[in-house]
Write a protein that holds these residues in place. Sequence first.
Motif, PDB file in Angstrom:
ATOM      1  N   ILE A  56     121.470  14.375  86.880  1.00 19.55           N
ATOM      2  CA  ILE A  56     121.517  15.740  87.405  1.00 19.55           C
ATOM      3  C   ILE A  56     120.215  15.982  88.147  1.00 19.55           C
ATOM      4  O   ILE A  56     119.131  15.800  87.592  1.00 19.55           O
ATOM      5  CB  ILE A  56     121.703  16.775  86.284  1.00 19.55           C
ATOM      6  CG1 ILE A  56     123.000  16.505  85.531  1.00 19.55           C
ATOM      7  CG2 ILE A  56     121.685  18.195  86.855  1.00 19.55           C
ATOM      8  CD1 ILE A  56     123.226  17.403  84.331  1.00 19.55           C
ATOM      9  N   ASN A  57     120.317  16.383  89.406  1.00 14.97           N
ATOM     10  CA  ASN A  57     119.146  16.596  90.269  1.00 14.97           C
ATOM     11  C   ASN A  57     118.222  15.377  90.258  1.00 14.97           C
ATOM     12  O   ASN A  57     117.010  15.502  90.254  1.00 14.97           O
ATOM     13  CB  ASN A  57     118.370  17.849  89.851  1.00 14.97           C
ATOM     14  CG  ASN A  57     119.125  19.123  90.125  1.00 14.97           C
ATOM     15  OD1 ASN A  57     120.213  19.113  90.672  1.00 14.97           O
ATOM     16  ND2 ASN A  57     118.555  20.235  89.740  1.00 14.97           N
ATOM     17  N   LEU A  61     119.796  11.891  82.105  1.00 13.40           N
ATOM     18  CA  LEU A  61     119.811  12.696  80.880  1.00 13.40           C
ATOM     19  C   LEU A  61     120.888  12.245  79.913  1.00 13.40           C
ATOM     20  O   LEU A  61     121.959  11.812  80.321  1.00 13.40           O
ATOM     21  CB  LEU A  61     120.094  14.164  81.227  1.00 13.40           C
ATOM     22  CG  LEU A  61     119.098  14.853  82.142  1.00 13.40           C
ATOM     23  CD1 LEU A  61     119.737  16.049  82.797  1.00 13.40           C
ATOM     24  CD2 LEU A  61     117.885  15.261  81.354  1.00 13.40           C
ATOM     25  N   LYS A  62     120.601  12.384  78.617  1.00 14.97           N
ATOM     26  CA  LYS A  62     121.587  12.223  77.562  1.00 14.97           C
ATOM     27  C   LYS A  62     121.997  13.623  77.104  1.00 14.97           C
ATOM     28  O   LYS A  62     121.329  14.605  77.422  1.00 14.97           O
ATOM     29  CB  LYS A  62     120.989  11.456  76.372  1.00 14.97           C
ATOM     30  CG  LYS A  62     120.622  10.016  76.707  1.00 14.97           C
ATOM     31  CD  LYS A  62     120.095   9.301  75.502  1.00 14.97           C
ATOM     32  CE  LYS A  62     118.668   9.753  75.251  1.00 14.97           C
ATOM     33  NZ  LYS A  62     117.972   9.002  74.229  1.00 14.97           N
ATOM     34  N   GLU A  63     123.090  13.695  76.334  1.00 10.96           N
ATOM     35  CA  GLU A  63     123.530  14.988  75.813  1.00 10.96           C
ATOM     36  C   GLU A  63     122.434  15.634  74.988  1.00 10.96           C
ATOM     37  O   GLU A  63     121.702  14.954  74.278  1.00 10.96           O
ATOM     38  CB  GLU A  63     124.797  14.817  74.974  1.00 10.96           C
ATOM     39  CG  GLU A  63     126.017  14.520  75.820  1.00 10.96           C
ATOM     40  CD  GLU A  63     127.291  14.413  75.003  1.00 10.96           C
ATOM     41  OE1 GLU A  63     127.240  14.464  73.760  1.00 10.96           O
ATOM     42  OE2 GLU A  63     128.358  14.277  75.623  1.00 10.96           O
ATOM     43  N   VAL A  73     117.647  25.078  81.082  1.00 13.12           N
ATOM     44  CA  VAL A  73     119.042  24.635  81.123  1.00 13.12           C
ATOM     45  C   VAL A  73     119.133  23.291  80.405  1.00 13.12           C
ATOM     46  O   VAL A  73     118.323  22.404  80.619  1.00 13.12           O
ATOM     47  CB  VAL A  73     119.556  24.512  82.577  1.00 13.12           C
ATOM     48  CG1 VAL A  73     120.981  23.991  82.604  1.00 13.12           C
ATOM     49  CG2 VAL A  73     119.464  25.857  83.281  1.00 13.12           C
ATOM     50  N   ARG A  74     120.127  23.157  79.534  1.00 13.82           N
ATOM     51  CA  ARG A  74     120.292  21.965  78.700  1.00 13.82           C
ATOM     52  C   ARG A  74     121.650  21.316  78.984  1.00 13.82           C
ATOM     53  O   ARG A  74     122.632  21.999  79.230  1.00 13.82           O
ATOM     54  CB  ARG A  74     120.219  22.391  77.236  1.00 13.82           C
ATOM     55  CG  ARG A  74     120.275  21.256  76.239  1.00 13.82           C
ATOM     56  CD  ARG A  74     120.121  21.769  74.819  1.00 13.82           C
ATOM     57  NE  ARG A  74     118.909  22.519  74.590  1.00 13.82           N
ATOM     58  CZ  ARG A  74     117.723  21.983  74.292  1.00 13.82           C
ATOM     59  NH1 ARG A  74     117.615  20.680  74.191  1.00 13.82           N
ATOM     60  NH2 ARG A  74     116.677  22.740  74.080  1.00 13.82           N
ATOM     61  N   LEU A  75     121.681  19.978  78.955  1.00 17.64           N
ATOM     62  CA  LEU A  75     122.935  19.236  79.096  1.00 17.64           C
ATOM     63  C   LEU A  75     123.660  19.282  77.753  1.00 17.64           C
ATOM     64  O   LEU A  75     123.163  18.764  76.755  1.00 17.64           O
ATOM     65  CB  LEU A  75     122.663  17.789  79.515  1.00 17.64           C
ATOM     66  CG  LEU A  75     123.869  16.870  79.606  1.00 17.64           C
ATOM     67  CD1 LEU A  75     124.889  17.390  80.604  1.00 17.64           C
ATOM     68  CD2 LEU A  75     123.432  15.470  79.975  1.00 17.64           C
ATOM     69  N   VAL A  76     124.814  19.914  77.714  1.00 19.55           N
ATOM     70  CA  VAL A  76     125.548  20.105  76.461  1.00 19.55           C
ATOM     71  C   VAL A  76     126.483  18.942  76.186  1.00 19.55           C
ATOM     72  O   VAL A  76     126.475  18.358  75.112  1.00 19.55           O
ATOM     73  CB  VAL A  76     126.339  21.437  76.490  1.00 19.55           C
ATOM     74  CG1 VAL A  76     127.165  21.608  75.230  1.00 19.55           C
ATOM     75  CG2 VAL A  76     125.390  22.614  76.677  1.00 19.55           C
ATOM     76  N   ARG A  77     127.318  18.572  77.171  1.00 16.08           N
ATOM     77  CA  ARG A  77     128.327  17.533  76.948  1.00 16.08           C
ATOM     78  C   ARG A  77     128.582  16.776  78.245  1.00 16.08           C
ATOM     79  O   ARG A  77     128.636  17.347  79.320  1.00 16.08           O
ATOM     80  CB  ARG A  77     129.614  18.179  76.445  1.00 16.08           C
ATOM     81  CG  ARG A  77     130.683  17.180  76.044  1.00 16.08           C
ATOM     82  CD  ARG A  77     131.885  17.819  75.355  1.00 16.08           C
ATOM     83  NE  ARG A  77     132.553  18.816  76.166  1.00 16.08           N
ATOM     84  CZ  ARG A  77     132.612  20.121  75.857  1.00 16.08           C
ATOM     85  NH1 ARG A  77     132.047  20.582  74.769  1.00 16.08           N
ATOM     86  NH2 ARG A  77     133.241  20.974  76.633  1.00 16.08           N
TER      87      ARG A  77
END
Length: 109
Positions: A56-57, A61-63, A73-77
């Motif tokens: 992302i951008n 990233l991992k979940e 902002v957090r990566l949820v799934r």
Amino acid sequence: MSRWLCIACLIGWSALVWADAQRDPTRPLDYRVSRESVALTLNAIMEGNSRRLAIINGQSLKESEMIANTGGVRLVRIESHSVIVGQGGRQWRLNLNDESVRRTRPAEQ
């Protein structure tokens, strides 16, 4: 009369300042209110045997990891063609742009 009006205004103003300074005790410590919108682009999703990553951008990233420079902002799934991101109790979906995926044919001989 004007003296009482000034006193009432001063009391009202100080109550507003005091209320604004109070922190909600139920709010998470890492919560930040973003005053500007942040553009998020899902560049890729990579899936291995036991590992899933989303780009992302330009950031891998991992979940449950936080996305840098987004104000929390957090990566949820991670799903097969999209991801769910969230901030402050709100969640939204980012989809892969299928048009950006180029399919090539093998060279004909």
